[in-house]
Write an enzyme that holds these catalytic residues in place. Structure first.
Site, mmCIF file in Angstrom:
data_model
loop_
_atom_site.group_PDB
_atom_site.id
_atom_site.type_symbol
_atom_site.label_atom_id
_atom_site.label_comp_id
_atom_site.label_asym_id
_atom_site.label_seq_id
_atom_site.Cartn_x
_atom_site.Cartn_y
_atom_site.Cartn_z
ATOM 1 N N TYR A 1 41.358 32.762 47.099
ATOM 2 C CA TYR A 1 42.579 31.987 46.928
ATOM 3 C C TYR A 1 42.950 31.220 48.187
ATOM 4 O O TYR A 1 43.856 30.393 48.169
ATOM 5 C CB TYR A 1 43.729 32.897 46.496
ATOM 6 C CG TYR A 1 43.679 33.267 45.029
ATOM 7 C CD1 TYR A 1 42.478 33.230 44.330
ATOM 8 C CD2 TYR A 1 44.802 33.657 44.343
ATOM 9 C CE1 TYR A 1 42.407 33.585 43.002
ATOM 10 C CE2 TYR A 1 44.753 34.018 43.003
ATOM 11 C CZ TYR A 1 43.544 33.978 42.340
ATOM 12 O OH TYR A 1 43.486 34.314 41.012
ATOM 13 N N ASP B 1 34.485 45.960 38.449
ATOM 14 C CA ASP B 1 34.213 45.939 37.008
ATOM 15 C C ASP B 1 34.322 47.338 36.399
ATOM 16 O O ASP B 1 34.841 47.500 35.284
ATOM 17 C CB ASP B 1 32.845 45.310 36.707
ATOM 18 C CG ASP B 1 31.762 45.713 37.684
ATOM 19 O OD1 ASP B 1 32.059 45.830 38.877
ATOM 20 O OD2 ASP B 1 30.606 45.892 37.261
ATOM 21 N N ASP C 1 44.706 39.870 41.442
ATOM 22 C CA ASP C 1 45.342 38.992 40.467
ATOM 23 C C ASP C 1 44.925 39.377 39.056
ATOM 24 O O ASP C 1 45.753 39.464 38.143
ATOM 25 C CB ASP C 1 44.950 37.543 40.772
ATOM 26 C CG ASP C 1 45.769 36.544 39.982
ATOM 27 O OD1 ASP C 1 46.803 36.920 39.401
ATOM 28 O OD2 ASP C 1 45.381 35.364 39.947
ATOM 29 N N LYS D 1 33.816 44.867 45.466
ATOM 30 C CA LYS D 1 32.552 44.497 44.836
ATOM 31 C C LYS D 1 31.470 44.478 45.908
ATOM 32 O O LYS D 1 30.661 43.559 46.016
ATOM 33 C CB LYS D 1 32.672 43.133 44.141
ATOM 34 C CG LYS D 1 31.485 42.745 43.269
ATOM 35 C CD LYS D 1 31.331 43.616 42.052
ATOM 36 C CE LYS D 1 30.176 43.119 41.179
ATOM 37 N NZ LYS D 1 29.912 44.031 40.039
#
Length: 340
Positions: free
Chosen positions: A126, A212, A236, A178
């Site tokens: 972002y 995930d 988010d 991740k």
């Protein structure tokens, strides 16, 4: 308690924003509001007024008060001006986005949800540098985006999450990443998370999850989570997923916290299609106000507000998004009755 009012900036916002903000003002007045408001504009309302989506007067007001309550703002899709929400977070270094989710209406798909997500607010994708590369006659043949995380901000947001856990009697912080694929970008986040966790051993448990897997587990077994801390983009996405466990964005409060300023907001959109129709659910804005009251040390008023909301929903008064028939004014009036 002191009778001295606390200066605060009030931004009604766009679309349904003014409706839910006025609901909040009415409820706060019934509680005995501790705030002295400085009303300012941002978003499309400010564009209509002055041509500037974020006027200097609004920025200066927040800089003076260090505290703001903000209704939803419209962000143009694919063009127009940059997100005002993102701009405000960067302008005031509001590094922590706090998104609690608690079951308020029992009997749904998920009961007894009580999860707090802490999202890093300034970095990641972002804060990306985006550009296109041409191929042949197509000037936008390749779109590229480069995000970044700094060690200092990774540490600061994880420390915030652990401190929040300690202060609020939480038992576990899950660091979501991740690092198996984005080994540098989110590997740094996980590395700092593990370092911070060692400083809280014996007080707060720490574990980590790949994003995930976390998303899947939040649907299959959300009760295993207590406090989640993660990067900007992942936060988010997961914060909206968690909101879905408790009824949607109409039940999702939000706080953006920095060292020198804090902005509280309903995280749903401006919903221009229902603006002015008296249909919008004001609970997200009211719950955000509860976070604001806690932030300024008025836990007494925050407790009265949240207890009133619990009693209101238990009585069966609900807006259409929650399966009821009440309008904005109906719900506000019923809440005022609970607060008397």
């Amino acid at each position: 308690m002191s009778d001295t009012k606390i200066p605060a900036t009030l931004i009604p916002g766009d679309g349904v924003g003014p409706e839910i903000v006025e609901c909040v003002i009415e409820v706060l007045d019934a509680l005995g509001t501790p705030f002295e408001w400085d009303r300012q504009l941002a978003g499309m309302a400010a564009v209509s007024d002055s041509g500037d989506p974020l006027p200097l007067a609004t920025i200066e007001s927040i800089r003076r008060t260090g505290l703001a309550l903000k209704g939803p703002l419209t962000t143009p899709v694919g063009g127009g001006f940059k997100s005002i929400n993102v701009t405000l977070r960067q302008e005031f270094e509001l590094f922590a986005n706090l998104r609690p989710a608690r079951t308020l209406i029992p009997g749904g798909r998920f009961d007894d949800i009580d999860i707090v997500l802490v999202r890093e607010n300034l970095e990641g994708f972002y804060a990306a540098m985006e550009h296109y590369l041409p191929i042949g006659h197509d000037p936008k043949a390749i779109a590229m985006s480069t995000g970044f995380n700094t060690r200092a901000e990774c540490r600061r947001i994880v420390e915030y999450a652990f401190e929040y856990a300690v202060k609020n009697g939480r038992k576990k912080v899950t660091v979501v990443h991740k690092a198996n694929i984005l080994k540098a970008l989110t590997g740094l986040f996980l590395e700092e998370g593990r370092k911070v966790a060692k400083e809280y051993e014996g007080r707060v448990e720490m574990n980590d999850r790949i994003v995930d897997a976390c998303a899947m587990q939040l649907v299959l077994d959300p009760w295993q989570y207590d406090v989640i801390v993660t990067t900007n983009l992942f936060g988010d996405i997961l914060s909206d997923l968690i909101a879905g466990l408790v009824g949607g964005l109409g039940m999702a409060p939000g706080a953006n916290i920095g060292t020198d300023a804090a902005i509280f907001e309903a995280v749903h959109g401006s919903a221009p299609d229902i603006a002015g129709k008296g249909l919008v659910n004001p609970l997200a804005m009211l719950l955000s106000t509860g976070l604001m009251l806690q932030h300024v040390g008025r836990q007494d008023l925050a407790t009265r507000l949240t207890t009133g909301i619990d009693r209101l929903l238990a009585s069966g008064v609900r807006t259409r998004d929650l399966g009821g028939t009440a309008g904005t004014r109906d719900l506000t009036g019923a809440l005022l009755q609970q607060l008397r």
